[in-house]
Design a protein around this motif. Structure first.
Motif, PDB file in Angstrom:
ATOM      1  N   LEU A 225     -38.824  -6.926  18.332  1.00  0.00           N
ATOM      2  CA  LEU A 225     -40.088  -6.236  18.623  1.00  0.00           C
ATOM      3  C   LEU A 225     -39.876  -5.183  19.707  1.00  0.00           C
ATOM      4  O   LEU A 225     -40.338  -4.035  19.587  1.00  0.00           O
ATOM      5  CB  LEU A 225     -41.137  -7.256  19.072  1.00  0.00           C
ATOM      6  N   VAL A 226     -39.156  -5.565  20.769  1.00  0.00           N
ATOM      7  CA  VAL A 226     -38.882  -4.618  21.850  1.00  0.00           C
ATOM      8  C   VAL A 226     -38.047  -3.442  21.336  1.00  0.00           C
ATOM      9  O   VAL A 226     -38.328  -2.275  21.637  1.00  0.00           O
ATOM     10  CB  VAL A 226     -38.158  -5.320  23.017  1.00  0.00           C
ATOM     11  N   ALA A 227     -37.024  -3.744  20.526  1.00  0.00           N
ATOM     12  CA  ALA A 227     -36.164  -2.676  20.002  1.00  0.00           C
ATOM     13  C   ALA A 227     -36.954  -1.706  19.140  1.00  0.00           C
ATOM     14  O   ALA A 227     -36.798  -0.481  19.258  1.00  0.00           O
ATOM     15  CB  ALA A 227     -35.011  -3.285  19.206  1.00  0.00           C
ATOM     16  N   MET A 228     -37.808  -2.218  18.281  1.00  0.00           N
ATOM     17  CA  MET A 228     -38.614  -1.335  17.444  1.00  0.00           C
ATOM     18  C   MET A 228     -39.574  -0.515  18.288  1.00  0.00           C
ATOM     19  O   MET A 228     -39.802   0.678  18.020  1.00  0.00           O
ATOM     20  CB  MET A 228     -39.371  -2.157  16.398  1.00  0.00           C
ATOM     21  N   THR A 229     -40.139  -1.123  19.320  1.00  0.00           N
ATOM     22  CA  THR A 229     -41.028  -0.398  20.226  1.00  0.00           C
ATOM     23  C   THR A 229     -40.286   0.750  20.899  1.00  0.00           C
ATOM     24  O   THR A 229     -40.774   1.890  20.963  1.00  0.00           O
ATOM     25  CB  THR A 229     -41.594  -1.356  21.285  1.00  0.00           C
ATOM     26  N   LEU A 230     -39.095   0.471  21.384  1.00  0.00           N
ATOM     27  CA  LEU A 230     -38.300   1.504  22.050  1.00  0.00           C
ATOM     28  C   LEU A 230     -37.922   2.622  21.091  1.00  0.00           C
ATOM     29  O   LEU A 230     -37.948   3.806  21.452  1.00  0.00           O
ATOM     30  CB  LEU A 230     -37.041   0.873  22.640  1.00  0.00           C
ATOM     31  N   ASP A 231     -37.568   2.244  19.856  1.00  0.00           N
ATOM     32  CA  ASP A 231     -37.129   3.243  18.888  1.00  0.00           C
ATOM     33  C   ASP A 231     -38.285   4.101  18.377  1.00  0.00           C
ATOM     34  O   ASP A 231     -38.148   5.316  18.216  1.00  0.00           O
ATOM     35  CB  ASP A 231     -36.441   2.560  17.706  1.00  0.00           C
ATOM     36  N   VAL A 232     -39.424   3.468  18.103  1.00  0.00           N
ATOM     37  CA  VAL A 232     -40.569   4.211  17.571  1.00  0.00           C
ATOM     38  C   VAL A 232     -41.059   5.247  18.582  1.00  0.00           C
ATOM     39  O   VAL A 232     -41.351   6.397  18.228  1.00  0.00           O
ATOM     40  CB  VAL A 232     -41.707   3.247  17.183  1.00  0.00           C
ATOM     41  N   PHE A 233     -41.122   4.846  19.860  1.00  0.00           N
ATOM     42  CA  PHE A 233     -41.693   5.733  20.874  1.00  0.00           C
ATOM     43  C   PHE A 233     -40.618   6.514  21.634  1.00  0.00           C
ATOM     44  O   PHE A 233     -40.926   7.220  22.577  1.00  0.00           O
ATOM     45  CB  PHE A 233     -42.578   4.932  21.829  1.00  0.00           C
ATOM     46  N   ARG A 234     -39.369   6.377  21.205  1.00  0.00           N
ATOM     47  CA  ARG A 234     -38.257   7.139  21.773  1.00  0.00           C
ATOM     48  C   ARG A 234     -38.168   6.969  23.287  1.00  0.00           C
ATOM     49  O   ARG A 234     -38.070   7.948  24.053  1.00  0.00           O
ATOM     50  CB  ARG A 234     -38.397   8.621  21.439  1.00  0.00           C
ATOM     51  N   VAL A 235     -38.200   5.729  23.712  1.00  0.00           N
ATOM     52  CA  VAL A 235     -38.152   5.456  25.150  1.00  0.00           C
ATOM     53  C   VAL A 235     -36.784   5.872  25.686  1.00  0.00           C
ATOM     54  O   VAL A 235     -35.749   5.420  25.181  1.00  0.00           O
ATOM     55  CB  VAL A 235     -38.417   3.969  25.423  1.00  0.00           C
ATOM     56  N   PRO A 236     -36.735   6.737  26.684  1.00  0.00           N
ATOM     57  CA  PRO A 236     -35.442   7.264  27.148  1.00  0.00           C
ATOM     58  C   PRO A 236     -34.733   6.322  28.110  1.00  0.00           C
ATOM     59  O   PRO A 236     -35.366   5.500  28.792  1.00  0.00           O
ATOM     60  CB  PRO A 236     -35.846   8.558  27.856  1.00  0.00           C
ATOM     61  N   VAL A 237     -33.424   6.464  28.165  1.00  0.00           N
ATOM     62  CA  VAL A 237     -32.667   5.820  29.237  1.00  0.00           C
ATOM     63  C   VAL A 237     -32.868   6.665  30.494  1.00  0.00           C
ATOM     64  O   VAL A 237     -33.351   7.800  30.418  1.00  0.00           O
ATOM     65  CB  VAL A 237     -31.171   5.716  28.876  1.00  0.00           C
ATOM     66  N   PRO A 238     -32.545   6.138  31.674  1.00  0.00           N
ATOM     67  CA  PRO A 238     -32.716   6.939  32.896  1.00  0.00           C
ATOM     68  C   PRO A 238     -31.973   8.267  32.819  1.00  0.00           C
ATOM     69  O   PRO A 238     -30.923   8.385  32.177  1.00  0.00           O
ATOM     70  CB  PRO A 238     -32.129   6.025  33.983  1.00  0.00           C
ATOM     71  N   GLU A 239     -32.513   9.253  33.469  1.00  0.00           N
ATOM     72  CA  GLU A 239     -31.939  10.602  33.429  1.00  0.00           C
ATOM     73  C   GLU A 239     -30.499  10.587  33.918  1.00  0.00           C
ATOM     74  O   GLU A 239     -30.163   9.957  34.927  1.00  0.00           O
ATOM     75  CB  GLU A 239     -32.777  11.546  34.304  1.00  0.00           C
ATOM     76  N   GLY A 240     -29.649  11.257  33.174  1.00  0.00           N
ATOM     77  CA  GLY A 240     -28.235  11.325  33.534  1.00  0.00           C
ATOM     78  C   GLY A 240     -27.379  10.251  32.899  1.00  0.00           C
ATOM     79  O   GLY A 240     -26.144  10.346  32.934  1.00  0.00           O
ATOM     80  N   GLU A 241     -28.006   9.236  32.308  1.00  0.00           N
ATOM     81  CA  GLU A 241     -27.253   8.175  31.650  1.00  0.00           C
ATOM     82  C   GLU A 241     -26.996   8.553  30.191  1.00  0.00           C
ATOM     83  O   GLU A 241     -27.886   9.063  29.518  1.00  0.00           O
ATOM     84  CB  GLU A 241     -28.029   6.861  31.704  1.00  0.00           C
ATOM     85  N   PRO A 242     -25.781   8.300  29.689  1.00  0.00           N
ATOM     86  CA  PRO A 242     -25.497   8.638  28.286  1.00  0.00           C
ATOM     87  C   PRO A 242     -26.162   7.652  27.337  1.00  0.00           C
ATOM     88  O   PRO A 242     -26.411   6.491  27.695  1.00  0.00           O
ATOM     89  CB  PRO A 242     -23.971   8.520  28.200  1.00  0.00           C
ATOM     90  N   LEU A 243     -26.472   8.104  26.134  1.00  0.00           N
ATOM     91  CA  LEU A 243     -27.000   7.203  25.119  1.00  0.00           C
ATOM     92  C   LEU A 243     -25.897   6.254  24.669  1.00  0.00           C
ATOM     93  O   LEU A 243     -24.785   6.692  24.372  1.00  0.00           O
ATOM     94  CB  LEU A 243     -27.537   7.988  23.921  1.00  0.00           C
ATOM     95  N   PRO A 244     -26.162   4.961  24.594  1.00  0.00           N
ATOM     96  CA  PRO A 244     -25.113   4.019  24.183  1.00  0.00           C
ATOM     97  C   PRO A 244     -24.645   4.210  22.751  1.00  0.00           C
ATOM     98  O   PRO A 244     -23.494   3.926  22.434  1.00  0.00           O
ATOM     99  CB  PRO A 244     -25.791   2.650  24.358  1.00  0.00           C
ATOM    100  N   PHE A 245     -25.547   4.683  21.884  1.00  0.00           N
ATOM    101  CA  PHE A 245     -25.229   4.782  20.464  1.00  0.00           C
ATOM    102  C   PHE A 245     -25.517   6.198  19.961  1.00  0.00           C
ATOM    103  O   PHE A 245     -26.259   6.949  20.588  1.00  0.00           O
ATOM    104  CB  PHE A 245     -26.072   3.784  19.642  1.00  0.00           C
ATOM    105  N   THR A 246     -24.917   6.530  18.832  1.00  0.00           N
ATOM    106  CA  THR A 246     -25.241   7.787  18.172  1.00  0.00           C
ATOM    107  C   THR A 246     -26.658   7.714  17.628  1.00  0.00           C
ATOM    108  O   THR A 246     -27.033   6.747  16.961  1.00  0.00           O
ATOM    109  CB  THR A 246     -24.261   8.042  17.013  1.00  0.00           C
ATOM    110  N   GLU A 247     -27.448   8.713  17.924  1.00  0.00           N
ATOM    111  CA  GLU A 247     -28.830   8.735  17.466  1.00  0.00           C
ATOM    112  C   GLU A 247     -28.858   8.984  15.963  1.00  0.00           C
ATOM    113  O   GLU A 247     -28.297   9.974  15.475  1.00  0.00           O
ATOM    114  CB  GLU A 247     -29.607   9.819  18.193  1.00  0.00           C
ATOM    115  N   PRO A 248     -29.488   8.103  15.176  1.00  0.00           N
ATOM    116  CA  PRO A 248     -29.527   8.304  13.720  1.00  0.00           C
ATOM    117  C   PRO A 248     -30.253   9.597  13.354  1.00  0.00           C
ATOM    118  O   PRO A 248     -31.184  10.019  14.046  1.00  0.00           O
ATOM    119  CB  PRO A 248     -30.282   7.074  13.206  1.00  0.00           C
ATOM    120  N   THR A 249     -29.823  10.206  12.282  1.00  0.00           N
ATOM    121  CA  THR A 249     -30.463  11.419  11.788  1.00  0.00           C
ATOM    122  C   THR A 249     -31.523  11.041  10.765  1.00  0.00           C
ATOM    123  O   THR A 249     -31.254  10.287   9.825  1.00  0.00           O
ATOM    124  CB  THR A 249     -29.431  12.338  11.122  1.00  0.00           C
ATOM    125  N   ILE A 250     -32.740  11.520  10.962  1.00  0.00           N
ATOM    126  CA  ILE A 250     -33.824  11.224  10.016  1.00  0.00           C
ATOM    127  C   ILE A 250     -34.510  12.526   9.617  1.00  0.00           C
ATOM    128  O   ILE A 250     -34.408  13.532  10.297  1.00  0.00           O
ATOM    129  CB  ILE A 250     -34.851  10.235  10.611  1.00  0.00           C
TER     130      ILE A 250
END
Length: 250
Positions: A225-250
């Motif tokens: 539930l938390v993961a879907m919430t984060l993904d749907v609303f595009r919750v960012p990581v703190p500024e300056g931190e790299p994304l852990p995963f490649t962002e899927p293309t949609i």
């Protein structure tokens, strides 16, 4: 009687020396380099291509909800924030991550955060295995913020760095502990097949028993539930931190 004439035979020709043959061939014309420019080496071209590819990485997607200011929260939002800070997460809880999303629907958020507090702090599942299961979930959903928060928590709880690296890369953790391998097989089979075989279930049941199996299913459900919430609303990581995963293309 006249003698029959002998047939004429061709006189063998001596082979022409290779040097002479080469001398008769015109030399291939070489294209002169442009004035003032050296021809780049292959390795240099490859390095340039890598740099260009890195510069073209997409920026993190924009957050889809309005940012909230604690000074202007509605009464229900302020009540929810106070309840979360009074719980096991502590007074340092901020409006980042899923909690910032929950604030936009305070009645839902109050129930969700209470379940989350129990799933993280109140079950019989050892923290190491609970956090391990959360990381498998974060990797499955490519939930950047979930991974960003829980990877260091998992390491502190005892999950080995090599195991965390394998999970992040989507590999089966070959050097994980036996109980972690059992949990990994359970979680990945459930997510992939939407079912769990008797053998896979039995391996984890030996670790947790009936109550623990219910709690493990609940942990997976809450953090999905938390993961879907984060993904749907595009919750960012703190500024300056790299994304852990490649962002899927949609």
């Amino acid at each position: 009687m006249p003698r029959p004439s002998r047939p004429a035979t061709a006189r063998p020709t001596a082979p022409r020396p290779a040097a002479a043959r080469a001398a008769r061939k015109p030399a291939a014309a070489s294209r002169p380099a442009a004035p003032g420019k050296a021809t780049p080496s292959k390795s240099r071209l490859e390095k340039t291509a890598v740099k260009k590819a890195a510069s073209k990485k997409a920026a993190p997607p924009a957050y889809r909800l309005p940012d909230l200011d604690e000074a202007t929260l509605a009464p229900a939002q302020a009540e929810l924030l106070a309840a979360m800070r009074a719980g096991p997460r502590g007074a340092g809880l901020s409006l980042r991550g899923p909690f910032g999303v929950f604030m936009h629907a305070p009645a839902f958020g109050a129930l969700a955060q209470a379940l989350g507090a129990h799933c993280r702090f109140g079950t019989s599942i050892p923290p190491r295995l609970s956090e391990f299961a959360i990381l498998v979930t974060a990797r499955f959903w490519r939930a950047h913020y979930e991974w960003h928060v829980h990877a260091p928590i998992a390491a502190k709880a005892g999950v080995k760095p090599a195991t965390i690296a394998d999970l992040k890369a989507g590999r089966t953790p070959a050097r994980a502990r036996a109980d972690e391998k059992a949990v990994h097989a359970f979680v990945t089979e459930l997510y992939a097949k939407k079912r769990v075989s008797d053998r896979t279930y039995a391996r984890v049941h030996k670790l947790f028993g009936d109550a623990g199996m219910v709690e493990l299913a609940g942990i997976l459900g809450y953090y999905a539930l938390v993961a879907m919430t984060l993904d749907v609303f595009r919750v960012p990581v703190p500024e300056g931190e790299p994304l852990p995963f490649t962002e899927p293309t949609i």
